[in-house]
Design a protein around this motif. Structure first.
Motif, mmCIF file in Angstrom:
data_model
loop_
_atom_site.group_PDB
_atom_site.id
_atom_site.type_symbol
_atom_site.label_atom_id
_atom_site.label_comp_id
_atom_site.label_asym_id
_atom_site.label_seq_id
_atom_site.Cartn_x
_atom_site.Cartn_y
_atom_site.Cartn_z
ATOM 1 N N GLY A 1 -26.550 -27.461 -8.574
ATOM 2 C CA GLY A 1 -25.395 -26.604 -8.324
ATOM 3 C C GLY A 1 -24.080 -27.328 -8.543
ATOM 4 O O GLY A 1 -23.121 -26.757 -9.062
ATOM 5 N N ILE A 2 -24.049 -28.604 -8.168
ATOM 6 C CA ILE A 2 -22.829 -29.392 -8.356
ATOM 7 C C ILE A 2 -22.592 -29.643 -9.845
ATOM 8 O O ILE A 2 -21.468 -29.515 -10.349
ATOM 9 N N ARG A 3 -23.644 -29.985 -10.566
ATOM 10 C CA ARG A 3 -23.504 -30.251 -12.002
ATOM 11 C C ARG A 3 -23.067 -29.003 -12.755
ATOM 12 O O ARG A 3 -22.378 -29.089 -13.769
ATOM 13 N N ASN A 4 -23.464 -27.840 -12.272
ATOM 14 C CA ASN A 4 -23.161 -26.594 -12.976
ATOM 15 C C ASN A 4 -21.797 -26.020 -12.627
ATOM 16 O O ASN A 4 -21.426 -24.963 -13.146
ATOM 17 N N GLN A 5 -21.046 -26.679 -11.760
ATOM 18 C CA GLN A 5 -19.767 -26.106 -11.356
ATOM 19 C C GLN A 5 -18.738 -26.096 -12.479
ATOM 20 O O GLN A 5 -17.760 -25.367 -12.415
ATOM 21 N N LEU A 6 -18.942 -26.913 -13.496
ATOM 22 C CA LEU A 6 -18.061 -26.848 -14.654
ATOM 23 C C LEU A 6 -18.416 -25.683 -15.565
ATOM 24 O O LEU A 6 -17.695 -25.411 -16.529
ATOM 25 N N GLY A 7 -19.491 -24.986 -15.272
ATOM 26 C CA GLY A 7 -19.889 -23.853 -16.095
ATOM 27 C C GLY A 7 -20.372 -24.308 -17.456
ATOM 28 O O GLY A 7 -20.926 -25.394 -17.618
ATOM 29 N N ARG A 8 -20.124 -23.444 -18.443
ATOM 30 C CA ARG A 8 -20.478 -23.764 -19.831
ATOM 31 C C ARG A 8 -19.188 -23.803 -20.646
ATOM 32 O O ARG A 8 -18.837 -22.851 -21.337
ATOM 33 N N PRO A 9 -18.465 -24.899 -20.567
ATOM 34 C CA PRO A 9 -17.147 -24.970 -21.221
ATOM 35 C C PRO A 9 -17.264 -24.951 -22.733
ATOM 36 O O PRO A 9 -18.277 -25.364 -23.315
ATOM 37 N N GLU A 10 -16.212 -24.461 -23.379
ATOM 38 C CA GLU A 10 -16.168 -24.450 -24.835
ATOM 39 C C GLU A 10 -15.882 -25.834 -25.395
ATOM 40 O O GLU A 10 -16.276 -26.150 -26.515
ATOM 41 N N LEU A 11 -15.174 -26.647 -24.640
ATOM 42 C CA LEU A 11 -14.870 -28.000 -25.100
ATOM 43 C C LEU A 11 -16.091 -28.894 -24.958
ATOM 44 O O LEU A 11 -16.950 -28.665 -24.106
ATOM 45 N N GLY B 1 -11.314 -30.468 -7.456
ATOM 46 C CA GLY B 1 -12.065 -31.697 -7.655
ATOM 47 C C GLY B 1 -13.344 -31.546 -8.451
ATOM 48 O O GLY B 1 -14.176 -32.440 -8.450
ATOM 49 N N PHE B 2 -13.525 -30.425 -9.147
ATOM 50 C CA PHE B 2 -14.742 -30.261 -9.926
ATOM 51 C C PHE B 2 -14.764 -31.212 -11.121
ATOM 52 O O PHE B 2 -15.806 -31.459 -11.700
ATOM 53 N N GLY B 3 -13.591 -31.737 -11.490
ATOM 54 C CA GLY B 3 -13.520 -32.586 -12.670
ATOM 55 C C GLY B 3 -14.402 -33.806 -12.586
ATOM 56 O O GLY B 3 -14.825 -34.331 -13.611
ATOM 57 N N LYS B 4 -14.707 -34.289 -11.360
ATOM 58 C CA LYS B 4 -15.556 -35.476 -11.269
ATOM 59 C C LYS B 4 -16.972 -35.186 -11.761
ATOM 60 O O LYS B 4 -17.697 -36.106 -12.135
ATOM 61 N N GLY B 5 -17.347 -33.931 -11.801
ATOM 62 C CA GLY B 5 -18.679 -33.586 -12.295
ATOM 63 C C GLY B 5 -18.898 -33.981 -13.732
ATOM 64 O O GLY B 5 -20.041 -34.190 -14.153
ATOM 65 N N ILE B 6 -17.810 -34.111 -14.524
ATOM 66 C CA ILE B 6 -17.978 -34.466 -15.930
ATOM 67 C C ILE B 6 -18.573 -35.851 -16.080
ATOM 68 O O ILE B 6 -19.307 -36.132 -17.025
ATOM 69 N N PHE B 7 -18.296 -36.762 -15.161
ATOM 70 C CA PHE B 7 -18.863 -38.118 -15.258
ATOM 71 C C PHE B 7 -20.389 -38.063 -15.190
ATOM 72 O O PHE B 7 -21.077 -38.776 -15.922
ATOM 73 N N TYR B 8 -20.913 -37.245 -14.308
ATOM 74 C CA TYR B 8 -22.365 -37.129 -14.164
ATOM 75 C C TYR B 8 -22.980 -36.379 -15.347
ATOM 76 O O TYR B 8 -24.069 -36.726 -15.812
ATOM 77 N N MET B 9 -22.284 -35.347 -15.829
ATOM 78 C CA MET B 9 -22.794 -34.602 -16.978
ATOM 79 C C MET B 9 -22.825 -35.472 -18.226
ATOM 80 O O MET B 9 -23.704 -35.328 -19.075
ATOM 81 N N LEU B 10 -21.857 -36.389 -18.350
ATOM 82 C CA LEU B 10 -21.795 -37.232 -19.535
ATOM 83 C C LEU B 10 -22.885 -38.298 -19.524
ATOM 84 O O LEU B 10 -23.320 -38.760 -20.582
ATOM 85 N N SER B 11 -23.363 -38.701 -18.341
ATOM 86 C CA SER B 11 -24.381 -39.743 -18.230
ATOM 87 C C SER B 11 -25.773 -39.146 -18.441
ATOM 88 O O SER B 11 -26.149 -38.177 -17.785
ATOM 89 N N LYS B 12 -26.538 -39.724 -19.329
ATOM 90 C CA LYS B 12 -27.893 -39.223 -19.578
ATOM 91 C C LYS B 12 -28.764 -39.276 -18.333
ATOM 92 O O LYS B 12 -29.520 -38.341 -18.076
ATOM 93 N N PRO B 13 -28.675 -40.329 -17.503
ATOM 94 C CA PRO B 13 -29.440 -40.320 -16.251
ATOM 95 C C PRO B 13 -28.619 -39.812 -15.061
ATOM 96 O O PRO B 13 -29.043 -39.941 -13.921
ATOM 97 N N GLY B 14 -27.433 -39.265 -15.323
ATOM 98 C CA GLY B 14 -26.616 -38.729 -14.240
ATOM 99 C C GLY B 14 -26.101 -39.778 -13.280
ATOM 100 O O GLY B 14 -25.935 -39.488 -12.087
ATOM 101 N N THR B 15 -25.799 -40.975 -13.772
ATOM 102 C CA THR B 15 -25.457 -42.101 -12.897
ATOM 103 C C THR B 15 -24.107 -42.703 -13.265
ATOM 104 O O THR B 15 -23.813 -42.931 -14.451
ATOM 105 N N PRO C 1 -12.709 -24.054 -13.859
ATOM 106 C CA PRO C 1 -12.869 -25.429 -13.367
ATOM 107 C C PRO C 1 -12.458 -26.507 -14.357
ATOM 108 O O PRO C 1 -12.057 -27.600 -13.956
ATOM 109 N N THR C 2 -12.534 -26.207 -15.643
ATOM 110 C CA THR C 2 -12.154 -27.206 -16.650
ATOM 111 C C THR C 2 -10.669 -27.176 -16.974
ATOM 112 O O THR C 2 -10.212 -27.940 -17.828
ATOM 113 N N HIS C 3 -9.893 -26.302 -16.345
ATOM 114 C CA HIS C 3 -8.431 -26.284 -16.477
ATOM 115 C C HIS C 3 -7.978 -26.112 -17.921
ATOM 116 O O HIS C 3 -6.927 -26.615 -18.304
ATOM 117 N N ASP C 4 -8.714 -25.378 -18.747
ATOM 118 C CA ASP C 4 -8.379 -25.285 -20.162
ATOM 119 C C ASP C 4 -8.029 -23.865 -20.600
ATOM 120 O O ASP C 4 -8.118 -23.540 -21.784
#
Length: 651
Positions: A21-31, A150-164, A410-413
């Motif tokens: 649920g936390i990882r999905n808070q950014l939705g499905r952004p176009e960027l 503060g949803f922007g911090k989720g991008i760090f986990y989404m960018l990491s293949k192991p979520g770390t 959430p992605t402010h775009d």
């Protein structure tokens, strides 16, 4: 010394948020993920700047492959006490498979992640650490800041293949400076079955000091020693800030060097308002990108086309030529708008601009809130010319900041008025309407919108308007000014003095068989040899052979029109230029401008070696070399250009 280890969060009786649920808070952004990383992390850094200091915030992105000197420490420290199930905790597999790739986003000149390290103790205003590491969805506490929940911090986990990620920060506390280091994994909720039975876990894991009832960050000397073993960037004696290290980043199928170049371009497209100076004040932020120690230049927006057009629009917006936009019912100030339009060369789209939907033509308004972070580029109507562009900057009024913040995903775009209730939705809708009205005015002449129809008034400078100037051979134009320049054409009527005196016709090749001629109609012969040889040799008149169509090109910070030509007859020849304003559809021409109007001007001539000769006339050598005439057309006109040539008598 504390031996760090992993702690996996199980569901408490009162419930908790699942990692999915936390990882999905950014939705499905176009960027794409790299673009979101730049936008969200820079926004976090800006909101964490030291106040009231006016010193710039330093923001950097570093990518590297962990070398032999540090890779053993990564595996030893980060596998200590790690969950055994690879599906529930993929970091284990990534650390063991081969070279370890990391991406670090760092800021300095920020306050770091201070405050209590436990969520239940964060009852005061200082709670940066728990907001970033522990909690989800806290409202922003920075007035006129870029972030919201503060949803922007989720991008760090989404960018990491192991979520770390590893979070390495230095802040001020009541006892002085303190360094903190903690690891976080956000993956998937799961069930673990052992001798004690089955238990559900949220998929959130923390790495750090497990000696207490909750995992805590390593602090002070221990944090600095472990960071050094991992090869992380250290902090200066009185330096504060944060580094977030993404383990095994997704690079969207780019190799690391290409990803670094893309990140550098993306920084400029999305953060250019923070890169420009204001008078004697330095830029608000400084940016750098490195890959395996190799720096990648972050383009200067003032020197990078077409972003220099947005910089000009920003300066218009902040100056006396900017306009205030308002909603009349209910009455509210909405913000301030600056617009500029120019003749410009076709845009060579980059991966970063294409991500924004900007391909080959600039017809966009950059939207921003008072924090001056780019929200998006709003596409307005296309100008009538493929060689004309405009750019705008709209900055929301401070009193409207909360309204526009709530209109963002959430992605402010983007700004979505449909997500608001009235009257707030009315304010956002009216903003777009007011911008649209301003763009209609920008693209109008004498109150008539330039839509490409045959009723357009004089000044409709466009390659799409070639039908209005019948027989036009070449279309083009360029200007260094903010007002649009002109369409240029070579005259369609050949010189009656010679059957090959006319210019290169549309559709013909630019090769040696194309028509050429003495457009001046001044057939001065070369001085030939004497005697019988002179009587036998044909006398060749100098002539101009146009090479292709006029085109736009950059000369320094200016966009100019370039007409290439040859002088196919050998020998020295004097060239000059004839410039006139033409009337659409009639073929009429004006050589004297109306009162207050401008005329096209010659910048100079470029010889075959590319040297500029800045004079009205010059002597050039005939032959196969390609020569160039550089012209600044007059604003809001259509201009006729003719290169004339005459022989130079040889003593």
């Amino acid at each position: 010394m504390t031996v760090p280890g992993w702690f996996s969060q199980s569901y408490p009786p009162e419930g908790a948020s699942a990692a999915e649920g936390i990882r999905n808070q950014l939705g499905r952004p176009e960027l794409d993920l790299l673009t979101i990383l730049v936008r969200e992390s820079a926004q976090n850094s800006w909101d964490a700047r030291l106040l009231p200091s006016s010193a710039p915030v330093d923001y950097s992105i570093d990518m590297w492959t962990v070398g032999p000197a540090h890779s053993a420490a990564w595996r030893e420290l980060l596998l200590q006490g790690a969950p055994a199930n690879g599906e529930n905790f993929p970091l284990r597999k990534h650390l063991r498979q081969g070279p370890i790739q990391v991406l670090a986003v760092s800021d300095r000149g920020t306050r770091g992640l201070g405050g209590p390290t436990r969520a239940d103790a964060a009852v005061g205003p200082e709670r940066d650490f728990v907001s970033f590491v522990r909690n989800i969805g806290e409202p922003r506490d920075t007035a006129l800041g870029g972030g919201t929940y503060g949803f922007g911090k989720g991008i760090f986990y989404m960018l990491s293949k192991p979520g770390t990620v590893l979070v390495h920060s230095r802040c001020r506390t009541a006892q002085g400076f303190e360094t903190r280091l903690i690891g976080c994994t956000l993956w998937k909720s799961h069930v673990v079955t052992d001798a004690q039975g089955s238990r559900r876990y949220t998929g959130r894991h923390w790495w750090g000091d497990k000696s207490g009832e909750v995992v805590e960050p390593l602090v002070g000397w221990e944090a600095e020693q472990v960071a050094q073993r991992l090869g992380l960037k250290h902090f200066g004696a009185e330096e504060t800030g944060t580094t977030v290290v993404v383990v095994e980043p997704h690079l969207d199928e780019l190799d690391p060097q290409a990803a670094a170049k893309y990140l550098a371009e993306t920084i400029t497209w999305h953060l250019w308002p923070k890169m420009i100076s204001h008078g004697e004040a330095p830029p608000a932020m400084r940016f750098s990108v490195r890959c395996n120690g190799v720096p990648h230049l972050v383009p200067d927006p003032r020197e990078t086309r077409p972003l220099n057009l947005f910089v000009a629009a920003y300066e218009t917006m902040t100056g006396t030529d900017g306009s205030d936009l308002a909603c009349h019912k209910p009455k509210r100030e909405l913000g301030r708008l600056g617009l500029v339009k120019r003749i410009m060369p076709p845009l060579e789209a980059s991966r970063a601009s294409q991500m924004l939907g900007i391909e080959d033509l600039i017809h966009h308004v950059c939207l921003m809130r008072p924090a001056e972070l780019v929200v998006t580029y709003f596409a307005g109507p296309k100008p009538p010319s493929a060689n004309q562009g405009y750019a705008g900057v709209f900055r929301a009024h401070e009193s409207m900041d909360e309204v526009f913040a709530k209109a963002e995903p959430p992605t402010h775009d983007a700004w979505h008025p449909q997500s608001l209730e009235r009257p707030e939705s009315t304010f956002v809708q009216t903003t777009f309407r007011r911008i649209g009205e301003a763009l209609v005015g920008l693209l109008s002449l004498d109150g008539i919108a330039r839509s490409g129809s045959s009723t357009v008034a004089l000044g409709a400078a466009s390659s799409l308007f070639s039908g209005l100037v019948g027989g036009a051979w070449g279309i083009g134009g360029g200007t260094a000014y903010s007002k649009p320049g002109s369409t240029l054409r070579r005259p369609s009527k050949p010189d009656s003095g010679s059957k090959d005196a006319g210019p290169l016709a549309a559709g013909h090749s630019a090769g040696g068989q194309a028509p050429g001629g003495n457009a001046a109609g001044d057939p001065t012969a070369y001085a030939g040899p004497t005697g019988n040889a002179a009587a036998a040799a044909p006398r060749r008149r100098p002539r101009v052979q146009y090479v292709g169509e006029p085109y736009y090109d950059d000369r320094g910070s200016d966009s100019v029109l370039v007409q290439e030509f040859r002088l196919p007859v050998s020998g020295p020849q004097r060239v000059r230029i004839d410039l006139a304003v033409t009337l659409p559809g009639t073929g009429g021409r004006e050589t004297d401008p109306p009162l207050g109007a401008g005329m096209p001007t010659l910048i100079g001539w470029e010889d075959g070696g590319g040297d500029l000769i800045a004079s009205e006339t010059c002597v050039m050598e005939g032959g196969e070399s390609v020569l160039r005439a550089l012209v600044n057309p007059a604003p809001d006109t259509m201009t006729e250009i003719t290169v004339k040539v005459e022989a130079v008598q040889v003593p």
